[in-house]
Motif scaffolding. Structure first.
Motif, PDB file in Angstrom:
ATOM      1  N   GLN A  14     -10.906 -13.159  10.828  1.00 40.63           N
ATOM      2  CA  GLN A  14     -12.015 -12.964   9.897  1.00 40.63           C
ATOM      3  C   GLN A  14     -12.354 -11.482   9.759  1.00 40.63           C
ATOM      4  O   GLN A  14     -12.614 -10.999   8.656  1.00 40.63           O
ATOM      5  CB  GLN A  14     -13.238 -13.751  10.366  1.00 40.63           C
ATOM      6  N   LYS A  15     -12.305 -10.749  10.871  1.00 36.03           N
ATOM      7  CA  LYS A  15     -12.577  -9.312  10.849  1.00 36.03           C
ATOM      8  C   LYS A  15     -11.549  -8.585   9.980  1.00 36.03           C
ATOM      9  O   LYS A  15     -11.908  -7.737   9.151  1.00 36.03           O
ATOM     10  CB  LYS A  15     -12.542  -8.749  12.268  1.00 36.03           C
ATOM     11  N   ALA A  61      -9.715  -9.841   7.541  1.00 32.28           N
ATOM     12  CA  ALA A  61      -9.928 -10.224   6.147  1.00 32.28           C
ATOM     13  C   ALA A  61     -11.108  -9.456   5.547  1.00 32.28           C
ATOM     14  O   ALA A  61     -11.026  -8.968   4.417  1.00 32.28           O
ATOM     15  CB  ALA A  61     -10.158 -11.727   6.046  1.00 32.28           C
ATOM     16  N   LYS A  62     -12.167  -9.326   6.329  1.00 28.28           N
ATOM     17  CA  LYS A  62     -13.350  -8.599   5.845  1.00 28.28           C
ATOM     18  C   LYS A  62     -13.029  -7.118   5.630  1.00 28.28           C
ATOM     19  O   LYS A  62     -13.401  -6.536   4.619  1.00 28.28           O
ATOM     20  CB  LYS A  62     -14.497  -8.759   6.838  1.00 28.28           C
ATOM     21  N   ILE A  63     -12.327  -6.514   6.579  1.00 22.70           N
ATOM     22  CA  ILE A  63     -11.946  -5.099   6.467  1.00 22.70           C
ATOM     23  C   ILE A  63     -11.094  -4.875   5.226  1.00 22.70           C
ATOM     24  O   ILE A  63     -11.291  -3.908   4.490  1.00 22.70           O
ATOM     25  CB  ILE A  63     -11.191  -4.634   7.731  1.00 22.70           C
ATOM     26  N   LEU A  64     -10.129  -5.772   4.998  1.00 22.50           N
ATOM     27  CA  LEU A  64      -9.219  -5.635   3.867  1.00 22.50           C
ATOM     28  C   LEU A  64      -9.813  -6.158   2.564  1.00 22.50           C
ATOM     29  O   LEU A  64      -9.184  -6.069   1.515  1.00 22.50           O
ATOM     30  CB  LEU A  64      -7.899  -6.355   4.161  1.00 22.50           C
ATOM     31  N   ASN A  65     -11.019  -6.724   2.662  1.00 22.83           N
ATOM     32  CA  ASN A  65     -11.727  -7.257   1.498  1.00 22.83           C
ATOM     33  C   ASN A  65     -10.923  -8.349   0.789  1.00 22.83           C
ATOM     34  O   ASN A  65     -10.737  -8.328  -0.425  1.00 22.83           O
ATOM     35  CB  ASN A  65     -12.100  -6.140   0.526  1.00 22.83           C
ATOM     36  N   ILE A  66     -10.405  -9.280   1.607  1.00 25.26           N
ATOM     37  CA  ILE A  66      -9.645 -10.414   1.087  1.00 25.26           C
ATOM     38  C   ILE A  66     -10.160 -11.690   1.750  1.00 25.26           C
ATOM     39  O   ILE A  66     -10.867 -11.641   2.754  1.00 25.26           O
ATOM     40  CB  ILE A  66      -8.125 -10.267   1.362  1.00 25.26           C
ATOM     41  N   GLU A  67      -9.803 -12.818   1.193  1.00 19.34           N
ATOM     42  CA  GLU A  67     -10.144 -14.103   1.780  1.00 19.34           C
ATOM     43  C   GLU A  67      -9.176 -14.414   2.918  1.00 19.34           C
ATOM     44  O   GLU A  67      -8.006 -14.026   2.862  1.00 19.34           O
ATOM     45  CB  GLU A  67     -10.076 -15.220   0.731  1.00 19.34           C
ATOM     46  N   TYR A  88      -8.224   1.761   8.449  1.00 23.57           N
ATOM     47  CA  TYR A  88      -9.186   0.700   8.732  1.00 23.57           C
ATOM     48  C   TYR A  88      -9.681   0.722  10.180  1.00 23.57           C
ATOM     49  O   TYR A  88     -10.340  -0.203  10.629  1.00 23.57           O
ATOM     50  CB  TYR A  88      -8.578  -0.670   8.413  1.00 23.57           C
ATOM     51  N   TYR A 111      -5.717 -15.803   2.187  1.00 23.16           N
ATOM     52  CA  TYR A 111      -4.642 -14.907   1.777  1.00 23.16           C
ATOM     53  C   TYR A 111      -3.758 -14.543   2.976  1.00 23.16           C
ATOM     54  O   TYR A 111      -2.578 -14.302   2.825  1.00 23.16           O
ATOM     55  CB  TYR A 111      -5.223 -13.645   1.142  1.00 23.16           C
ATOM     56  N   SER A 118       0.826  -1.217   0.000  1.00 23.96           N
ATOM     57  CA  SER A 118       0.000   0.000   0.000  1.00 23.96           C
ATOM     58  C   SER A 118       0.857   1.263   0.000  1.00 23.96           C
ATOM     59  O   SER A 118       0.385   2.339  -0.352  1.00 23.96           O
ATOM     60  CB  SER A 118      -0.919   0.028   1.229  1.00 23.96           C
TER      61      SER A 118
END
Length: 84
Positions: free
Chosen positions: A52-53, A55-61, A29, A64, A18
């Motif tokens: 999981q939080k 991953a969701k924030i970063l919009n990735i699985e 974030y 990854y 980034s």
């Protein structure tokens, strides 16, 4: 390699890509930079829910963050700050 180290390395890689500092990246974030720094260094284990939080924030699985990829290892060269 321990899973906490793999997760930390993958987070560090995302941040590095980034171009932002830890503080700026995690501020974006709404995550605590000091806490995330400990995660990046693999010093603490995080819960699956927090993983999981992130991953969701970063919009990735989640995969990854948990998969080891030697090409994503970021190494820093220390620069001697003493000027002679």
């Amino acid at each position: 390699m321990k899973l906490s180290k793999i997760i930390g390395n993958n987070l560090k890689y995302l941040r590095y890509q980034s171009g932002l500092s830890q503080e700026k990246f995690y501020e974006q974030y709404n995550l605590n930079a000091k806490y995330m720094s400990c995660i990046e260094r693999g010093e603490i284990n995080i819960s699956v829910d927090f993983l999981q939080k992130i991953a969701k924030i970063l919009n990735i699985e989640i995969e990854y963050l948990t998969n080891f990829d030697k090409n994503k290892i970021i190494t820093y060269k220390r620069v001697d700050s003493k000027i002679k």
